[in-house]
Design an enzyme around this catalytic site. Sequence first.
Site, PDB file in Angstrom:
ATOM      1  N   GLU A   1      -3.400  -6.800  10.909  1.00  0.00           N
ATOM      2  CA  GLU A   1      -4.597  -6.294  11.318  1.00  0.00           C
ATOM      3  C   GLU A   1      -5.368  -6.436  10.038  1.00  0.00           C
ATOM      4  O   GLU A   1      -4.750  -6.349   9.005  1.00  0.00           O
ATOM      5  CB  GLU A   1      -4.651  -4.795  11.834  1.00  0.00           C
ATOM      6  CG  GLU A   1      -3.831  -4.341  13.183  1.00  0.00           C
ATOM      7  CD  GLU A   1      -3.614  -2.809  13.157  1.00  0.00           C
ATOM      8  OE1 GLU A   1      -4.037  -2.211  12.557  1.00  0.00           O
ATOM      9  OE2 GLU A   1      -2.745  -2.415  14.129  1.00  0.00           O
TER      10      GLU A   1
ATOM     11  N   LYS B   1      -7.775  -5.568   7.349  1.00  0.00           N
ATOM     12  CA  LYS B   1      -8.050  -4.107   6.769  1.00  0.00           C
ATOM     13  C   LYS B   1      -9.667  -3.974   6.461  1.00  0.00           C
ATOM     14  O   LYS B   1     -10.107  -4.491   5.696  1.00  0.00           O
ATOM     15  CB  LYS B   1      -7.526  -4.238   5.099  1.00  0.00           C
ATOM     16  CG  LYS B   1      -7.371  -2.904   4.379  1.00  0.00           C
ATOM     17  CD  LYS B   1      -6.686  -3.137   3.044  1.00  0.00           C
ATOM     18  CE  LYS B   1      -6.383  -1.792   2.579  1.00  0.00           C
ATOM     19  NZ  LYS B   1      -7.786  -1.112   1.945  1.00  0.00           N
TER      20      LYS B   1
ATOM     21  N   ARG C   1     -11.911   6.095   6.754  1.00  0.00           N
ATOM     22  CA  ARG C   1     -10.945   6.403   7.613  1.00  0.00           C
ATOM     23  C   ARG C   1     -11.419   7.613   8.668  1.00  0.00           C
ATOM     24  O   ARG C   1     -12.153   8.289   7.891  1.00  0.00           O
ATOM     25  CB  ARG C   1      -9.545   6.796   6.893  1.00  0.00           C
ATOM     26  CG  ARG C   1      -8.296   6.893   7.755  1.00  0.00           C
ATOM     27  CD  ARG C   1      -7.881   5.699   8.020  1.00  0.00           C
ATOM     28  NE  ARG C   1      -6.451   5.704   8.759  1.00  0.00           N
ATOM     29  CZ  ARG C   1      -5.266   5.769   8.370  1.00  0.00           C
ATOM     30  NH1 ARG C   1      -5.004   5.760   6.933  1.00  0.00           N
ATOM     31  NH2 ARG C   1      -4.052   5.878   8.828  1.00  0.00           N
TER      32      ARG C   1
ATOM     33  N   ARG D   1     -10.045  11.256   5.865  1.00  0.00           N
ATOM     34  CA  ARG D   1      -8.979  10.922   5.333  1.00  0.00           C
ATOM     35  C   ARG D   1      -8.550  12.302   4.666  1.00  0.00           C
ATOM     36  O   ARG D   1      -7.181  12.708   4.627  1.00  0.00           O
ATOM     37  CB  ARG D   1      -9.226   9.926   4.282  1.00  0.00           C
ATOM     38  CG  ARG D   1      -7.999   9.330   3.661  1.00  0.00           C
ATOM     39  CD  ARG D   1      -8.182   8.341   2.630  1.00  0.00           C
ATOM     40  NE  ARG D   1      -6.804   7.953   1.815  1.00  0.00           N
ATOM     41  CZ  ARG D   1      -6.711   6.908   1.436  1.00  0.00           C
ATOM     42  NH1 ARG D   1      -7.287   5.841   2.111  1.00  0.00           N
ATOM     43  NH2 ARG D   1      -5.704   6.471   0.856  1.00  0.00           N
TER      44      ARG D   1
ATOM     45  N   LYS E   1      -0.006  -3.144   2.760  1.00  0.00           N
ATOM     46  CA  LYS E   1      -1.478  -3.766   2.515  1.00  0.00           C
ATOM     47  C   LYS E   1      -1.350  -4.936   1.747  1.00  0.00           C
ATOM     48  O   LYS E   1      -0.781  -4.812   0.390  1.00  0.00           O
ATOM     49  CB  LYS E   1      -2.406  -2.655   2.418  1.00  0.00           C
ATOM     50  CG  LYS E   1      -2.175  -1.914   0.865  1.00  0.00           C
ATOM     51  CD  LYS E   1      -3.174  -0.863   0.804  1.00  0.00           C
ATOM     52  CE  LYS E   1      -2.523  -0.157  -0.617  1.00  0.00           C
ATOM     53  NZ  LYS E   1      -3.076   1.280  -0.722  1.00  0.00           N
TER      54      LYS E   1
HETATM   55  P1  AMP Z   1      -5.894   1.819   0.473  1.00  0.00           P
HETATM   56  O1  AMP Z   1      -7.013   2.581   0.503  1.00  0.00           O
HETATM   57  O2  AMP Z   1      -6.126   0.699  -0.267  1.00  0.00           O
HETATM   58  O3  AMP Z   1      -4.759   2.759   0.122  1.00  0.00           O
HETATM   59  O4  AMP Z   1      -5.581   1.490   1.948  1.00  0.00           O
HETATM   60  C1  AMP Z   1      -5.284   2.175   2.887  1.00  0.00           C
HETATM   61  C2  AMP Z   1      -6.903   2.322   3.676  1.00  0.00           C
HETATM   62  O5  AMP Z   1      -6.977   1.103   4.372  1.00  0.00           O
HETATM   63  C3  AMP Z   1      -6.619   3.191   4.867  1.00  0.00           C
HETATM   64  O6  AMP Z   1      -6.367   4.625   4.625  1.00  0.00           O
HETATM   65  C4  AMP Z   1      -7.731   2.848   5.855  1.00  0.00           C
HETATM   66  O7  AMP Z   1      -8.529   3.760   5.499  1.00  0.00           O
HETATM   67  C5  AMP Z   1      -7.788   1.466   5.489  1.00  0.00           C
HETATM   68  N1  AMP Z   1      -7.644   0.658   6.723  1.00  0.00           N
HETATM   69  C6  AMP Z   1      -8.457  -0.422   6.823  1.00  0.00           C
HETATM   70  N2  AMP Z   1      -7.865  -1.276   7.945  1.00  0.00           N
HETATM   71  C7  AMP Z   1      -6.922  -0.535   8.319  1.00  0.00           C
HETATM   72  C8  AMP Z   1      -6.010  -0.938   9.498  1.00  0.00           C
HETATM   73  N3  AMP Z   1      -5.981  -1.860  10.146  1.00  0.00           N
HETATM   74  N4  AMP Z   1      -4.883  -0.230   9.604  1.00  0.00           N
HETATM   75  C9  AMP Z   1      -4.661   0.918   8.643  1.00  0.00           C
HETATM   76  N5  AMP Z   1      -5.416   1.532   7.767  1.00  0.00           N
HETATM   77  C10 AMP Z   1      -6.699   0.684   7.541  1.00  0.00           C
END
Ligand code: AMP
Length: 551
Positions: free
Chosen positions: A235, A237, A242, A257, A404
């Site tokens: 998917e 990002k 969130r 979040r 990710k």
């Molecule tokens: P990080 O903030 O770098 O830890 O990345 C995780 C965050 O990416 C999550 O908390 C979501 O807010 C965001 N996110 C964006 N797109 C997605 C997706 N398709 N699935 C899950 N999380 C996502």
Amino acid sequence: MLDFARTGAAVGGTSATLEKTRLLAAYFRSLDDDDLRRAAIFMSGRPFGPSKRRTLGLGWSTLSKAIGSVSRRDDDELQGIFRKHSDLGDWAGEALEGSTGNEDVPLEEVEATLEAIRGARGAAKAAPLEALLRRLHPEAARFVVKIISTEMRIGLSEGLVEAAIAEAFGVPVTQVKRVHLITGDIGETAVRVKRGEIESSAVTLFQPVRFMLASPVETAADAFERMGAEKVWTEEKYDGVRCQLHHAEGRVELFSRDLKETTAAFPELAESAPRIGHDVLFDGEVLAHRDGRVLRFFELQRRLGRKIVTDQMRHEVPVVLVIFDLLYLDGRPLLDEPLEERRRLLEGLGLDHPFLLARLEEATSPDDLDRIFVDTRERGNEGLMVKDPKSPYTPGRRGLAWLKLKRPLATLDVVVTAVEWGHGKRKGVLSDYTFAVKDTASSRLVNVGKAYTGLTDAEIADMTRRFLAITLEDRGWARIVKPEVVLEVAFDSIQHSGRHASGYALRFPRIVRIRDDKPVDEIDTLNRVSELYERYFGKKTETSLSQVAET
Ligand code: AMP
């Protein structure tokens, strides 16, 4: 409140963790559900559970005025007592001795008073606090002030509160932790454990569930290997915020979040949710989205800071929820269902604007995945989420079922122009560095950000000596320094910003290394910053949302 205070004092009086747990467990066992919820939250040093978007907003001056007025002691006397303890609760307890009613006020009334303090403004916060303090036994007052100051200081970690809940109700602590991961609220956890509701699937609408998180990976091949699956899902990002949406029979609540309620921030989502026609719990990302295009995070940010969302704001920066998970549907908790099934049910809902589904692709080889990743980057997106279609939803966990994959970060070589004294652990050292790139047009240095992470303590100590020696101007908290220390900094993205002369600001910059090998002449330029901005961060071209029913 007296039992609470006595238990707290006994817990504080022993250093043996087993004994602390035993004392607390016995107390928890003696309480009914409502008091158990309150006591578990208060014992964790919080006036309110985390899902309530509440803070007391009560400062030191209001608190000390209230204690002064109830105890009829003057400032000097109060300060003398404070110096003895250096702890607000212990100070209040001693100061109030002999001047309060020694009443055993129920936890419910303490909670109601905290709520009244929260609701009152400015100086009016003192009245409910004073009224409560006047009634309390000083020992209880001591603990009320500890709760207000969010510092119990009785050697009680959240882990010990969990252990006490486990012991109180004869459940393994791992299960308590699991329930806590789901609820994110120690009070709700205690009550569920007491009632025996410890199934991992216990999702209750309007009780936020901790968000599932992703682990970072460097390359597509790495992602494929770590997931250990034959096929993976990807998917986009999305770069928004969130959000969890709970809906049942017209009632809607949104959570951020950190599990705070944020319903009022996104009225268009709250207003449209009843049209979903099902009881649901969605996990997704709120994005600013207009005319079929995703707007930059910067646009969304303009809305986030506001208390009230005006019609004009809604018009200028409309939001959508891009949904990527379904955790509950019409009475059925779905955490333990595989992602495939959750997505199938989600697609079956026939959602329309402002509810969109995350764009999904499937990869069956590392090459496949790499191709999708390259496409994503070319569209100017932040990165890719890689998910195992067979995986359950594991709240609060950063496991390998969600990965990710981010664009390898560009770094910039910059020069330090100003430095600031650090705080806390960094007191007494120059640890915050404002840095600049070169504007070739004007031959000037222009600031683009400020970094305070990445160096070791030894490096910071060394830097402090260097910066003291090359200070051009001492402004007290900050020093302008001769621009000669070159750093390589990494960052997450670049934003337009009025804060710096360059017109840009790096987001989340961190120091990768000190580049003593590089002369200041050769640092990066403003042109390169704008290039990176245009290439990766300035455009959000295709929406990359599968616009279910929106077309
Ligand atoms: P990080 O903030 O770098 O830890 O990345 C995780 C965050 O990416 C999550 O908390 C979501 O807010 C965001 N996110 C964006 N797109 C997605 C997706 N398709 N699935 C899950 N999380 C996502």
